[in-house]
Design a protein around this motif. Structure first.
Motif, PDB file in Angstrom:
ATOM      1  N   LEU A 203       0.844  -1.189   0.000  1.00 30.82           N
ATOM      2  CA  LEU A 203       0.000   0.000   0.000  1.00 30.82           C
ATOM      3  C   LEU A 203       0.887   1.250   0.000  1.00 30.82           C
ATOM      4  O   LEU A 203       0.609   2.239  -0.679  1.00 30.82           O
ATOM      5  CB  LEU A 203      -0.895  -0.018   1.241  1.00 30.82           C
ATOM      6  N   GLU A 204       1.967   1.137   0.764  1.00 29.84           N
ATOM      7  CA  GLU A 204       2.952   2.212   0.833  1.00 29.84           C
ATOM      8  C   GLU A 204       3.557   2.467  -0.546  1.00 29.84           C
ATOM      9  O   GLU A 204       3.706   3.599  -0.996  1.00 29.84           O
ATOM     10  CB  GLU A 204       4.029   1.795   1.848  1.00 29.84           C
ATOM     11  N   ILE A 205       3.872   1.365  -1.225  1.00 28.73           N
ATOM     12  CA  ILE A 205       4.467   1.478  -2.568  1.00 28.73           C
ATOM     13  C   ILE A 205       3.469   2.154  -3.516  1.00 28.73           C
ATOM     14  O   ILE A 205       3.829   3.034  -4.314  1.00 28.73           O
ATOM     15  CB  ILE A 205       4.846   0.089  -3.127  1.00 28.73           C
ATOM     16  N   ALA A 206       2.218   1.735  -3.428  1.00 28.63           N
ATOM     17  CA  ALA A 206       1.195   2.304  -4.313  1.00 28.63           C
ATOM     18  C   ALA A 206       1.070   3.813  -4.084  1.00 28.63           C
ATOM     19  O   ALA A 206       0.951   4.595  -5.033  1.00 28.63           O
ATOM     20  CB  ALA A 206      -0.138   1.606  -4.073  1.00 28.63           C
ATOM     21  N   SER A 207       1.091   4.189  -2.810  1.00 31.05           N
ATOM     22  CA  SER A 207       1.003   5.626  -2.514  1.00 31.05           C
ATOM     23  C   SER A 207       2.211   6.363  -3.081  1.00 31.05           C
ATOM     24  O   SER A 207       2.103   7.478  -3.586  1.00 31.05           O
ATOM     25  CB  SER A 207       0.951   5.854  -1.007  1.00 31.05           C
ATOM     26  N   HIS A 208       3.349   5.730  -2.965  1.00 27.75           N
ATOM     27  CA  HIS A 208       4.586   6.297  -3.506  1.00 27.75           C
ATOM     28  C   HIS A 208       4.446   6.555  -5.008  1.00 27.75           C
ATOM     29  O   HIS A 208       4.826   7.628  -5.518  1.00 27.75           O
ATOM     30  CB  HIS A 208       5.720   5.313  -3.198  1.00 27.75           C
ATOM     31  N   ILE A 209       3.893   5.579  -5.689  1.00 23.90           N
ATOM     32  CA  ILE A 209       3.694   5.725  -7.139  1.00 23.90           C
ATOM     33  C   ILE A 209       2.752   6.885  -7.418  1.00 23.90           C
ATOM     34  O   ILE A 209       2.977   7.708  -8.319  1.00 23.90           O
ATOM     35  CB  ILE A 209       3.127   4.421  -7.751  1.00 23.90           C
ATOM     36  N   GLN A 210       1.688   6.931  -6.623  1.00 22.38           N
ATOM     37  CA  GLN A 210       0.700   7.982  -6.846  1.00 22.38           C
ATOM     38  C   GLN A 210       1.327   9.360  -6.707  1.00 22.38           C
ATOM     39  O   GLN A 210       1.085  10.259  -7.509  1.00 22.38           O
ATOM     40  CB  GLN A 210      -0.446   7.820  -5.843  1.00 22.38           C
ATOM     41  N   ARG A 211       2.159   9.489  -5.668  1.00 21.03           N
ATOM     42  CA  ARG A 211       2.798  10.781  -5.453  1.00 21.03           C
ATOM     43  C   ARG A 211       3.779  11.107  -6.578  1.00 21.03           C
ATOM     44  O   ARG A 211       3.859  12.215  -7.071  1.00 21.03           O
ATOM     45  CB  ARG A 211       3.541  10.793  -4.108  1.00 21.03           C
ATOM     46  N   HIS A 212       4.504  10.068  -6.988  1.00 20.98           N
ATOM     47  CA  HIS A 212       5.508  10.250  -8.041  1.00 20.98           C
ATOM     48  C   HIS A 212       4.878  10.761  -9.331  1.00 20.98           C
ATOM     49  O   HIS A 212       5.422  11.600 -10.031  1.00 20.98           O
ATOM     50  CB  HIS A 212       6.214   8.908  -8.258  1.00 20.98           C
ATOM     51  N   LEU A 213       3.693  10.198  -9.622  1.00 22.38           N
ATOM     52  CA  LEU A 213       3.049  10.601 -10.867  1.00 22.38           C
ATOM     53  C   LEU A 213       2.107  11.779 -10.676  1.00 22.38           C
ATOM     54  O   LEU A 213       1.490  12.250 -11.620  1.00 22.38           O
ATOM     55  CB  LEU A 213       2.268   9.416 -11.449  1.00 22.38           C
ATOM     56  N   LYS A 214       1.976  12.190  -9.438  1.00 26.18           N
ATOM     57  CA  LYS A 214       1.106  13.308  -9.112  1.00 26.18           C
ATOM     58  C   LYS A 214      -0.334  13.056  -9.568  1.00 26.18           C
ATOM     59  O   LYS A 214      -0.968  13.894 -10.202  1.00 26.18           O
ATOM     60  CB  LYS A 214       1.627  14.619  -9.722  1.00 26.18           C
ATOM     61  N   ILE A 215      -0.831  11.900  -9.214  1.00 23.12           N
ATOM     62  CA  ILE A 215      -2.230  11.579  -9.535  1.00 23.12           C
ATOM     63  C   ILE A 215      -3.101  12.090  -8.404  1.00 23.12           C
ATOM     64  O   ILE A 215      -2.828  11.841  -7.228  1.00 23.12           O
ATOM     65  CB  ILE A 215      -2.417  10.043  -9.674  1.00 23.12           C
ATOM     66  N   ALA A 216      -4.155  12.815  -8.750  1.00 22.19           N
ATOM     67  CA  ALA A 216      -5.014  13.422  -7.734  1.00 22.19           C
ATOM     68  C   ALA A 216      -5.789  12.353  -6.972  1.00 22.19           C
ATOM     69  O   ALA A 216      -6.231  11.351  -7.553  1.00 22.19           O
ATOM     70  CB  ALA A 216      -5.987  14.376  -8.415  1.00 22.19           C
ATOM     71  N   ASP A 217      -5.989  12.603  -5.681  1.00 17.99           N
ATOM     72  CA  ASP A 217      -6.729  11.655  -4.830  1.00 17.99           C
ATOM     73  C   ASP A 217      -8.131  11.411  -5.358  1.00 17.99           C
ATOM     74  O   ASP A 217      -8.611  10.283  -5.412  1.00 17.99           O
ATOM     75  CB  ASP A 217      -6.833  12.197  -3.395  1.00 17.99           C
ATOM     76  N   GLY A 218      -8.764  12.526  -5.702  1.00 13.01           N
ATOM     77  CA  GLY A 218     -10.158  12.434  -6.154  1.00 13.01           C
ATOM     78  C   GLY A 218     -10.308  11.523  -7.363  1.00 13.01           C
ATOM     79  O   GLY A 218     -11.204  10.672  -7.435  1.00 13.01           O
ATOM     80  N   GLU A 219      -9.398  11.716  -8.315  1.00  9.50           N
ATOM     81  CA  GLU A 219      -9.469  10.932  -9.548  1.00  9.50           C
ATOM     82  C   GLU A 219      -9.267   9.449  -9.234  1.00  9.50           C
ATOM     83  O   GLU A 219     -10.000   8.589  -9.732  1.00  9.50           O
ATOM     84  CB  GLU A 219      -8.359  11.419 -10.486  1.00  9.50           C
ATOM     85  N   LEU A 220      -8.261   9.193  -8.391  1.00 11.57           N
ATOM     86  CA  LEU A 220      -7.974   7.798  -8.037  1.00 11.57           C
ATOM     87  C   LEU A 220      -9.153   7.164  -7.319  1.00 11.57           C
ATOM     88  O   LEU A 220      -9.529   6.020  -7.602  1.00 11.57           O
ATOM     89  CB  LEU A 220      -6.713   7.740  -7.161  1.00 11.57           C
TER      90      LEU A 220
END
Lengths: 338, 489
Positions: A213-230
């Motif tokens: 889950l930590e890794i997934a969050s890391h990816i999300q931050r890296h790609l700057k994907i918005a929380d809402g969209e995800l």
């Protein structure tokens, strides 16, 4: 590939993915169309994609081929208005094009076989013409960046980062889930990176791994994907997957399929349904007690077992005589020719 | 009554006296006379002799048929023996041996009864007699007795299908009207069938008898008597093994299905019986069996289906992969049956794993394109029933195939290495034949293991190859063997 390189590749793909997105307005138009003969509706697109899935599976094509074919199809449909009767030809062209890109040449199914198995009405030359049209409209961009690209990258990243060897995500399962999602046109509106991440998160939650889950969050931050969209896409993915995994079977729409058999088999199929000519003779309880006529013969040795039912069963309950006899007397009254 | 010489036939006696025109007081007497005259038999093998007499007899028989069909009150008690006598005289005879000793009912034209111009009228007469509204079984049973029935049954072996057709209807009526003869008739039919199955494999009237049985089975009272259930299992099921099944299969299948409609609990033993007798080398029969299975499935209860689904679909899975395209087609066509589909759907988790391997394999390997197209339909249908299970099976099937391929490659590589070894060590043959012999032995071991044993044994033999050949003189072999050992795992 080491973690750093993976992340870099991720970034590159993320920046380019938008080039391969089908036009959103086009997709929305399809979604809003009600079923009629002049325009493609979401339902017919989805049914066609399911057919493509069956064909992919049947011919042993990879998931990559399928995902690419759907991408080409959606991009084409989003920009061109076509009639539903041409949808088969378009979808099969996309499949063939995708297979040419992905599969080895020796594994490519020839187009005539594709058409025959797909039970389509057009010819091989129709198919190749359509391929040219599709390729042209898509500016010859046949190799697309799809959700599968991201899924593979994410998976590799989890492998390199994962400290606990036990927790591994099953890539095949993820691929199957992606296929299920792609059968619904709404998911083509999602950005591939987001869709893939939603799938990843679903699976991580299913295996309940904190690390991943930590890794997934890391990816999300890296790609700057918005929380809402995800979140939005995660919910939709969850809904779709619960339908996919449900034990309830969907009634197969086999009426669409043609069942062609050879002439000889077809001839033999119907000979069994003949109605018998002789009317029914109802059995009565008195049948077995005509012993004065037949007892001498009944007791010959070795044959008792077959007719030695005098006794216990003769007194068993049976349908009321008058009920059966009424129906059958009607038959007997009919004068039948010999 | 004895046969009179044909020249003694005196047509003059009857000429002009039409039965129906005679005054009613004389009709009785006339009727009897005409019956007696018809007891005279003529030789039809000779087509020119006695033509006039034959014609008169034919006309007389016609008259008799009309007389019995249209009039009421003609069947007085005294006429019964005369009637049955005339019938017995005309029809009961030893059937001639077949003109064609290798008569194949499916291929050859049957030998027809020469005296049919008379005989069919006699049969017609018998039928009208039985169906006459005034017919009294209580009187008739003195004459239509067990002996009569026995002789009638023997005639079912006639090659002439028209005769058998009459016999079928006649016996059916007799069974219906003579309650006292029913058990006897059933028993005799039993005997005929058993003789047919286990002794002679010859009897022309199986289909007709089965048709009669169909109407009897249809009328069975519930619960079914033990006698009838035994008949099903001991006679009808083994009847499926007959060589000439094609001639009577439709009727046989009808009987079996009727039984199952009466008592669904018979489904399991019936299907297991059919699976036990499943044809192994005759494709035409296999197609028939598949047709029968479909008919049974059409009426099967879902609870009964669950009991036999696994052994049944194992057989079906073999059938779809059969290189004979008609067998494969017929089996695949089950998926076009809505009711069967609904049964499969309910039990998809048990059935799909059984069918999957065969279907997937033949989608790639079958020579017949129609079959490949049908397999697509079936796979697509199954996939729509349960995607997840289908996907799981696909991936495990692919994984199995990968493993197999890998093992094949490793085997090939090992052989190659051993081959190279032999070529390079030819000089050693003179010096140390013992060392190479041990390698040869291991080759043989490997060979046998490959053919007969499963993976485990194969691993063991590779291990033993490694073990035995750790010989100073054969460093290459031991290196090769030890390299391959971990891969084999």
């Amino acid at each position: 590939m080491d973690a750093f390189k993976l992340m870099k590749e991720l970034r590159v793909n993320y920046e380019q993915e938008v080039q391969y997105l089908p036009k959103e307005t086009g997709l929305s138009l399809i979604e809003s169309t009600t079923q009629d003969d002049s325009r493609i509706s979401a339902k017919c697109r989805d049914a066609k994609v399911e057919d493509l899935w069956s064909l992919t599976s049947f011919f042993g094509y990879s998931t990559q081929t399928f995902v690419l074919a759907v991408n080409l199809l959606d991009r084409f449909l989003a920009m061109m208005r076509i009639q539903p009767k041409h949808l088969s030809c378009v979808s099969l062209s996309c499949l063939h094009m995708a297979a040419k890109v992905t599969e080895e040449e020796c594994n490519l199914t020839p187009t005539d076989e594709l058409i025959r198995i797909g039970q389509c009405r057009f010819t091989v030359s129709d198919l190749s013409r359509m391929e040219k049209i599709v390729a042209e409209k898509l500016n010859f961009k046949s190799k697309a960046i799809t959700a599968l690209t991201f899924l593979h990258l994410y998976h590799q990243i989890t492998l390199t980062h994962s400290t606990d060897r036990k927790e591994k995500l099953n890539l095949e399962k993820l691929e199957a889930q992606l296929k299920a999602c792609l059968c619904r046109i709404s998911f083509s509106k999602a950005k591939p990176s987001v869709l893939a991440l939603s799938l990843l998160r679903q699976e991580i939650e299913a295996v309940q791994s904190e690390d991943m889950l930590e890794i997934a969050s890391h990816i999300q931050r890296h790609l700057k994907i918005a929380d809402g969209e995800l979140l939005l896409w995660s919910e939709r993915v969850a809904q779709c997957l619960s339908d996919y995994a449900s034990p309830e079977c969907s009634k197969p729409n086999h009426r669409k399929l043609q069942w062609i058999v050879s002439r000889r088999t077809a001839q033999n199929l119907h000979t069994y349904r003949s109605v018998p000519e002789l009317p029914t003779i109802p059995e009565g309880c008195w049948d077995e007690s005509e012993s004065e006529d037949s007892c001498e013969d009944m007791m010959s040795s070795g044959e008792e077992s077959l007719s030695s039912s005098l006794g216990s069963d003769a007194e068993g309950p049976f349908f009321p005589l008058h009920f059966r006899c009424q129906k059958h007397r009607q038959h007997l009254r009919q004068h039948l020719h010999a | 009554m004895e046969e009179s010489h044909s020249a003694a036939f005196k047509p003059a006696i009857i000429e002009g006296s039409i039965l129906l025109d005679a005054p009613s007081t004389e009709q009785q007497e006339l009727f009897t006379q005409k019956l007696q005259q018809c007891c005279m038999l003529f030789d039809f093998f000779d087509s020119v002799i006695d033509l006039k007499s034959k014609e008169i007899k034919r006309a007389t028989l016609n008259e008799l048929v009309d007389y019995v069909s249209t009039n009421r009150g003609v069947l007085v008690e005294s006429t019964y023996p005369e009637i049955t006598n005339m019938i017995c005289t005309n029809i009961f005879r030893t059937l001639p041996p077949s003109e064609n000793p290798d008569f194949d009912p499916e291929e050859d034209e049957p030998t027809l009864e020469a005296s049919w111009p008379h005989m069919h009228l006699v049969y017609e007469f018998l039928l009208r007699f039985l169906e006459n509204p005034d017919f009294q079984p209580s009187i008739a049973k003195r004459y239509i007795d067990q002996k009569f029935v026995l002789q009638l049954l023997e005639l079912f072996d006639s090659e002439d299908p028209r005769e058998r057709d009459f016999l079928k209807t006649i016996l059916h009526r007799i069974y219906g009207k003579f309650l006292g003869l029913r058990a006897f008739i059933r028993k005799q039919i039993n005997n005929i069938f058993l003789r047919f199955i286990y002794e002679t494999e010859h009897f022309n009237g199986v289909a007709e008898l089965l048709e009669i049985l169909g109407s009897i089975i249809n009328g069975f009272a519930l619960p079914l008597k033990a006698e009838h259930k035994q008949f099903l299992m001991k006679v009808l099921i083994p009847l499926h093994t007959a060589k000439g099944l094609a001639l009577f299969h439709a009727q046989l299948a009808y009987c079996v299905v009727q039984f199952l409609e009466k008592d669904p609990t018979l489904t399991e033993p019936v299907i297991r019986g059919l699976l036990k007798f499943w044809p192994k080398t005759c494709s035409q029969k296999e197609v028939m069996f598949l047709g029968e299975i479909e008919e049974i499935l059409d009426v099967i209860e879902p609870t009964q289906f669950k009991k036999i689904q696994e052994p049944l679909f194992k057989q079906i899975s073999k059938c779809v992969a059969n290189p004979h395209f008609q067998v494969a087609e017929r089996a695949l066509y089950f998926w076009n049956n809505e009711y069967i589909l609904s049964l499969i759907e309910e039990n998809i988790d048990k059935i799909l794993p059984i069918m999957f391997g065969s279907l997937y394999r033949i989608s790639k390997e079958h020579w017949n394109p129609t079959i490949v197209a049908l397999v697509y339909n079936v796979l697509k249908t199954l996939m729509e029933m349960n995607c997840t299970l289908f996907d799981e099976l696909t991936s495990s099937y692919k994984a199995d195939r990968q493993r197999e391929k890998k093992k094949e490659q490793e085997r090939d590589e090992l052989w190659k290495k051993l081959d190279e070894l032999r070529l390079s060590d030819t000089t050693l043959v003179q010096n140390n034949s013992h060392g190479l012999l041990s390698v040869q032995n291991n080759n043989n071991n490997n060979n046998n293991s490959n053919n007969n044993n499963n993976n485990d044994n194969q691993d063991k033999s590779i291990d033993s190859a490694a073990a035995v050949t750790t010989d100073d003189k054969e460093p290459d072999v031991s290196v090769a063997a030890s390299e391959s050992t971990p891969c084999a795992k």
